[in-house]
Enzyme design. Structure first.
Site, PDB file in Angstrom:
ATOM      1  N   TYR A  37       0.839  -1.202   0.000  1.00 55.05           N
ATOM      2  CA  TYR A  37       0.000   0.000   0.000  1.00 55.05           C
ATOM      3  C   TYR A  37       0.874   1.252   0.000  1.00 55.05           C
ATOM      4  O   TYR A  37       0.665   2.188  -0.779  1.00 55.05           O
ATOM      5  CB  TYR A  37      -0.919  -0.006   1.231  1.00 55.05           C
ATOM      6  CG  TYR A  37      -1.752   1.247   1.382  1.00 55.05           C
ATOM      7  CD1 TYR A  37      -1.256   2.345   2.069  1.00 55.05           C
ATOM      8  CD2 TYR A  37      -3.011   1.357   0.812  1.00 55.05           C
ATOM      9  CE1 TYR A  37      -1.991   3.512   2.195  1.00 55.05           C
ATOM     10  CE2 TYR A  37      -3.761   2.519   0.920  1.00 55.05           C
ATOM     11  CZ  TYR A  37      -3.245   3.586   1.619  1.00 55.05           C
ATOM     12  OH  TYR A  37      -3.972   4.738   1.726  1.00 55.05           O
ATOM     13  N   ARG A 137     -29.732  22.909   5.273  1.00 59.03           N
ATOM     14  CA  ARG A 137     -30.553  24.052   5.646  1.00 59.03           C
ATOM     15  C   ARG A 137     -29.688  25.200   6.181  1.00 59.03           C
ATOM     16  O   ARG A 137     -29.962  26.356   5.947  1.00 59.03           O
ATOM     17  CB  ARG A 137     -31.545  23.587   6.711  1.00 59.03           C
ATOM     18  CG  ARG A 137     -32.406  24.661   7.256  1.00 59.03           C
ATOM     19  CD  ARG A 137     -33.467  24.029   8.145  1.00 59.03           C
ATOM     20  NE  ARG A 137     -34.378  25.029   8.598  1.00 59.03           N
ATOM     21  CZ  ARG A 137     -34.217  25.753   9.697  1.00 59.03           C
ATOM     22  NH1 ARG A 137     -33.165  25.578  10.443  1.00 59.03           N
ATOM     23  NH2 ARG A 137     -35.098  26.655  10.042  1.00 59.03           N
ATOM     24  N   GLU A 173     -35.807  15.435   4.049  1.00 57.14           N
ATOM     25  CA  GLU A 173     -34.896  15.045   5.126  1.00 57.14           C
ATOM     26  C   GLU A 173     -34.045  13.860   4.702  1.00 57.14           C
ATOM     27  O   GLU A 173     -34.575  12.870   4.175  1.00 57.14           O
ATOM     28  CB  GLU A 173     -35.683  14.623   6.372  1.00 57.14           C
ATOM     29  CG  GLU A 173     -36.611  15.674   6.915  1.00 57.14           C
ATOM     30  CD  GLU A 173     -35.951  16.592   7.943  1.00 57.14           C
ATOM     31  OE1 GLU A 173     -36.104  17.817   7.797  1.00 57.14           O
ATOM     32  OE2 GLU A 173     -35.292  16.088   8.870  1.00 57.14           O
ATOM     33  N   TYR A 225     -40.597  16.236   1.095  1.00 58.59           N
ATOM     34  CA  TYR A 225     -41.942  16.601   1.565  1.00 58.59           C
ATOM     35  C   TYR A 225     -42.430  17.948   1.062  1.00 58.59           C
ATOM     36  O   TYR A 225     -43.448  18.433   1.532  1.00 58.59           O
ATOM     37  CB  TYR A 225     -42.013  16.577   3.088  1.00 58.59           C
ATOM     38  CG  TYR A 225     -40.914  17.356   3.782  1.00 58.59           C
ATOM     39  CD1 TYR A 225     -40.792  18.731   3.637  1.00 58.59           C
ATOM     40  CD2 TYR A 225     -39.989  16.697   4.578  1.00 58.59           C
ATOM     41  CE1 TYR A 225     -39.789  19.425   4.262  1.00 58.59           C
ATOM     42  CE2 TYR A 225     -38.974  17.392   5.214  1.00 58.59           C
ATOM     43  CZ  TYR A 225     -38.884  18.756   5.049  1.00 58.59           C
ATOM     44  OH  TYR A 225     -37.888  19.446   5.660  1.00 58.59           O
ATOM     45  N   LYS A 313     -45.530  16.803  18.017  1.00 57.43           N
ATOM     46  CA  LYS A 313     -44.499  15.832  18.384  1.00 57.43           C
ATOM     47  C   LYS A 313     -45.072  14.771  19.314  1.00 57.43           C
ATOM     48  O   LYS A 313     -45.758  15.106  20.288  1.00 57.43           O
ATOM     49  CB  LYS A 313     -43.343  16.548  19.084  1.00 57.43           C
ATOM     50  CG  LYS A 313     -42.688  17.608  18.200  1.00 57.43           C
ATOM     51  CD  LYS A 313     -41.390  17.118  17.641  1.00 57.43           C
ATOM     52  CE  LYS A 313     -40.291  17.919  18.239  1.00 57.43           C
ATOM     53  NZ  LYS A 313     -38.991  17.478  18.019  1.00 57.43           N
ATOM     54  N   CYS A 414     -10.370   4.125  40.151  1.00 57.42           N
ATOM     55  CA  CYS A 414      -8.992   4.207  40.642  1.00 57.42           C
ATOM     56  C   CYS A 414      -8.885   3.895  42.133  1.00 57.42           C
ATOM     57  O   CYS A 414      -7.783   3.828  42.674  1.00 57.42           O
ATOM     58  CB  CYS A 414      -8.406   5.585  40.350  1.00 57.42           C
ATOM     59  SG  CYS A 414      -9.139   6.888  41.358  1.00 57.42           S
ATOM     60  N   CYS A 434      -6.984  10.048  38.066  1.00 56.65           N
ATOM     61  CA  CYS A 434      -7.827   8.859  37.886  1.00 56.65           C
ATOM     62  C   CYS A 434      -7.895   8.560  36.382  1.00 56.65           C
ATOM     63  O   CYS A 434      -8.240   9.433  35.589  1.00 56.65           O
ATOM     64  CB  CYS A 434      -9.224   9.139  38.431  1.00 56.65           C
ATOM     65  SG  CYS A 434     -10.423   7.876  38.004  1.00 56.65           S
TER      66      CYS A 434
HETATM   67  S1  IVH Z   1     -42.372  21.200   6.268  1.00 57.93           S
HETATM   68  C1  IVH Z   1     -42.224  25.848   6.287  1.00 57.93           C
HETATM   69  N1  IVH Z   1     -42.650  18.603   6.501  1.00 57.93           N
HETATM   70  O1  IVH Z   1     -38.998  19.597  10.611  1.00 57.93           O
HETATM   71  C2  IVH Z   1     -42.337  24.412   6.552  1.00 57.93           C
HETATM   72  N2  IVH Z   1     -40.862  19.649   7.644  1.00 57.93           N
HETATM   73  O2  IVH Z   1     -39.364  22.584  12.232  1.00 57.93           O
HETATM   74  C3  IVH Z   1     -41.193  23.617   6.138  1.00 57.93           C
HETATM   75  N3  IVH Z   1     -39.428  18.105   8.854  1.00 57.93           N
HETATM   76  O3  IVH Z   1     -37.184  22.279   9.286  1.00 57.93           O
HETATM   77  C4  IVH Z   1     -41.073  22.275   6.738  1.00 57.93           C
HETATM   78  N4  IVH Z   1     -40.486  16.267   8.326  1.00 57.93           N
HETATM   79  O4  IVH Z   1     -36.497  19.942   8.661  1.00 57.93           O
HETATM   80  C5  IVH Z   1     -41.935  19.695   6.854  1.00 57.93           C
HETATM   81  N5  IVH Z   1     -42.970  16.305   6.581  1.00 57.93           N
HETATM   82  C6  IVH Z   1     -42.265  17.381   6.928  1.00 57.93           C
HETATM   83  C7  IVH Z   1     -41.140  17.292   7.745  1.00 57.93           C
HETATM   84  C8  IVH Z   1     -40.457  18.466   8.084  1.00 57.93           C
HETATM   85  C9  IVH Z   1     -39.458  16.782   8.983  1.00 57.93           C
HETATM   86  C10 IVH Z   1     -38.417  18.985   9.514  1.00 57.93           C
HETATM   87  C11 IVH Z   1     -37.876  20.086   8.645  1.00 57.93           C
HETATM   88  C12 IVH Z   1     -38.234  21.376   9.327  1.00 57.93           C
HETATM   89  C13 IVH Z   1     -38.570  20.917  10.711  1.00 57.93           C
HETATM   90  C14 IVH Z   1     -39.722  21.702  11.287  1.00 57.93           C
END
Ligand code: IVH
Length: 716
Positions: A37, A137, A173, A225, A313, A414, A434
């Site tokens: 190598y 982003r 994503e 998305y 969430k 230790c 330690c």
């Molecule tokens: S829409 C203006 N759709 O979650 C709206 N975001 O705070 C733009 N994310 O920055 C986002 N899945 O990175 C959207 N099905 C989805 C998503 C999604 C994940 C993320 C995205 C965004 C954050 C929202």
């Protein structure tokens, strides 16, 4: 060799070297000896030295530890990438919908519900059907250009199918699937690298790799998305995006729902929750978006997010399991952290066997005992937390957990003395030497964001300390490659030697750390209260580490806060701080005539204390001895004239042991010098590496001073 022939040979060599790198590092199955190598590698170095214009940034010779050294280009988004308001309660989903109904009275408001993918937000731009650019982003306006990395994701087409629009920006994503994540962490553990905490971090870490061939090995996927900037895309409903993208060959979510009322929205959210763990990617919620673009326009935005969308969430998943034992870990600052050893249980997509118990008080408060059945919760991270004990399932003979007794009043690593630190409700090992503490400090020192010495993670740090090769982080700079190469990462029965190649990489990365900017060093030294942001703030006002240690500005801050009550005497200091740019007049009414400073008095005290302590002084002395003098990134124009190398001309030749030409040039220029291509009587220094070219002979002939990298570092 002729240039033309070299032009053919060089790419072949690179390809072969990359193949062996891959076999060695990623598949752990090398098919040639280290010697063979090295021969290939040297052949490439020789040709590139002979024909420097054929050197490309992605060449294996330009990578330290397998990584090209340049950073990503920054690109502006055509339309800002916004984020969403988050909510955890169904009541807020109701409020969200009710607000829209108020703003759009007497209208039906159909919405789309789709998974919130827990990955890394990216934007991909297709022009006339061809992938032109991919970016992260970033701060929403400007991101990293990661086109080459995105190209390695198999599900991202280079060309769109069908009738592609003139311009189509798609957003989504990037994720790492669960199986791939577990496999990657297993491999990293074997190599002694730091583990990723969760699939999202692993995806983010992968996209940050500067070498696309590494990214190509990471099991990444993408879910799109939405759209950003478009031309000739005739769509007015969000629900039409999914079939459109699919038709063009782009991956979209496998499930989405339409709803026209709060009840329907909640049904969809519940349905998604029931199936989301079956998806390849991790999801942490549902996104609810108004379907009609014209309604979106009328709803508009608040300061930071659209009024027409919200993220719901899900609460972290909870499960019950038995707590078999409590082990005590010793951290970087000597803090003893209790960890619950659990009967392995499957939760939120992976099996967990440990949970953090934080500290003694937490154990007391929740009355957690060995043998208990506990409820654990996983919120995105790999190590979950114990929420509560199921008292009804407690064994009759269980006893309250006695922290100190459990470890016989001694540090479990230790055997040194321990003390309860009242300020932090934690027990702490008092022995600064330690090994557990040293290991954690070395790990922190070498971690990403600190000195970025990737090869000195987990197990390697452990073994270096165990073998006594490293007693404190700065010892890394005095390691001998032979000793590192011989390091056994396995056990005596099943040895696993680190090897010469890995050792070379580690040594190169350590060498490179010497010249990292001041902010990284301040952070790496683990000064209490100094995180990344504070480290950067400090570097904006100090040039060297000694400047920080002796900082008048920090002393002024302390003094200002002591005298604040007596306005007159504080005024002078306040003015001085404002003049330096370190402080500015406070806008708060309560603080009339007061000032706010870049860092507060607690941080100022902590930094000054650190450098005044025996440890701090020793670090400063040692760094000086080692010739490590990190500089702040900013060098003002005024100072440039007074810089060490102002007006000095350098010529570079040959391969330097631990820096590229670009790096050397950067350093020379940062100190006011400049680099030219040919040697003349006016040249001040010829910086020569291995196998120098004709410039070396010319320098000798003209009597120009020739220096090697070590001398160059001294000058720096
Ligand atoms: S829409 C203006 N759709 O979650 C709206 N975001 O705070 C733009 N994310 O920055 C986002 N899945 O990175 C959207 N099905 C989805 C998503 C999604 C994940 C993320 C995205 C965004 C954050 C929202």
């Amino acid at each position: 060799m002729e240039r033309k022939e070299a032009g053919r040979k060089i790419p072949q060599l690179r390809k072969e070297i990359r193949r062996h790198d891959r076999l060695y590092y990623e598949e752990a199955a090398p098919i040639i000896s280290d010697h063979e190598y090295d021969r290939l590698y040297k052949e490439l170095v020789d040709l590139e030295t002979q024909f420097p214009d054929l050197v490309t940034p992605d060449s294996p010779t330009q990578c330290v530890g397998g990584r090209p050294l340049q950073a990503f280009e920054q690109v502006s988004h055509l339309i800002p990438m916004l984020s969403l308001d988050n909510t955890y309660s169904e009541a807020e989903v109701k409020n969200f919908y009710a607000r829209m109904q108020r703003l759009l009275p007497d209208e039906k408001i159909p919405v789309v519900i789709e998974p919130k993918v827990d990955g890394v937000a990216v934007s991909l731009i297709y022009e006339n059907g061809k992938l032109r650019q991919a970016a992260t982003r970033g701060d929403g306006n400007v991101g990293d250009n990661i086109t080459q990395n995105i190209r390695t994701i198999r599900s991202v087409p280079e060309r769109l199918r069908d009738n592609a629009p003139k311009l189509l920006e798609v957003r989504g994503e990037v994720y790492m699937d669960r199986k791939g994540f577990e496999k990657l962490n297993d491999e990293r553990e074997k190599e002694g690298l730091a583990l990723f905490a969760n699939p999202r971090n692993a995806a983010a870490g992968s996209l940050k790799q500067l070498d696309p061939s590494i990214v190509a090995k990471r099991p990444l996927g993408i879910v799109l998305y939405g759209t950003g900037a478009t031309e000739r895309v005739d769509i007015n409903l969000h629900s039409k995006i999914f079939p459109l993208l699919k038709k063009l060959g782009l991956p979209v979510t496998e499930r989405w729902w339409m709803a026209q009322s709060v009840a329907e929205i909640l049904d969809a959210i519940h349905e998604l929750d029931a199936i989301r763990h079956k998806f390849a990617y991790q999801t942490d919620g549902a996104v609810i978006k108004v379907d009609s673009f014209s309604q979106r326009d009328r709803l508009g935005f608040t300061a930071k997010s659209p009024r027409w969308a919200i993220a719901y969430k899900y609460a972290a998943e909870r499960v019950q399991t038995r707590l078999n034992d409590i082990v005590i870990q010793v951290g970087r600052t000597g803090i003893l952290t209790p960890v619950a050893m659990l009967e392995p249980v499957f939760v939120s997509g992976s099996t967990v066997g440990r949970a953090t118990l934080h500290n003694e008080d937490e154990i007391k408060r929740k009355d957690i005992r060995i043998g208990d059945t506990v409820v654990i919760e996983k919120a995105g991270e790999v190590i979950p937390a114990v929420v509560e004990v199921v008292k009804s399932k407690r064994p009759r003979d269980s006893k309250p957990f006695d922290f100190s007794k459990h470890i016989h009043g001694k540090c479990p690593v230790c055997g040194g003395p321990i003390r309860r630190d009242p300020e932090f409700v934690a027990w702490r090992c008092e022995n600064l030497h330690c090994p557990a503490q040293t290991t954690r400090r070395v790990e922190f020192f070498a971690a990403r964001g600190a000195l970025d010495i990737e090869s000195v993670g987990g197990i390697v740090a452990d073994k270096l300390v165990e073998r006594g090769l490293v007693k404190e982080p700065l010892d890394l700079f005095e390691l001998k490659i032979e000793a590192v190469a011989k390091l056994n990462l396995g056990t005596e029965e099943a040895p696993r030697v680190f090897g010469e190649k890995n050792a070379t990489k580690a040594m190169n990365a350590i060498e490179r750390a010497r010249t990292l900017p001041l902010s990284r060093w301040l952070y790496a030294l683990a000064i209490p209260d100094v995180g990344k942001t504070t480290a950067t703030q400090l570097t904006r006002f100090h040039d060297t580490i000694q400047d920080v240690a002796d900082s008048q500005l920090l002393r002024d801050i302390l003094e200002y806060h002591q005298r604040r009550e007596h306005k007159e005497s504080a005024k002078e200091i306040a003015e001085r701080l404002i003049k330096s740019g370190f402080g500015k007049p406070s806008k708060s009414k309560a603080e009339k005539d007061g000032i706010v400073t870049e860092v507060g008095p607690a941080v100022a005290q902590s930094v000054l204390d650190f450098f005044a302590s025996a440890t701090g002084k020793k670090i400063l002395r040692r760094m000086k001895e080692l010739g490590i003098e990190p500089k702040s990134e900013k060098v003002s124009a005024k100072k440039a004239a007074a810089l060490a190398l102002a007006g000095k001309t350098f010529v570079l030749t040959g391969t330097l042991p631990s820096m590229t030409r670009e790096e050397a040039t950067e350093k020379i220029e940062a100190l006011g010098g400049h680099v030219t291509g040919s040697v003349s009587k006016k040249t001040d220094y010829v910086l020569a590496g291995a196998e120098p070219g004709s410039k070396f002979d010319k320098a000798k002939e003209l009597g120009v001073k020739i220096i090697d990298e070590a001398e160059f570092r001294k000058i720096l």
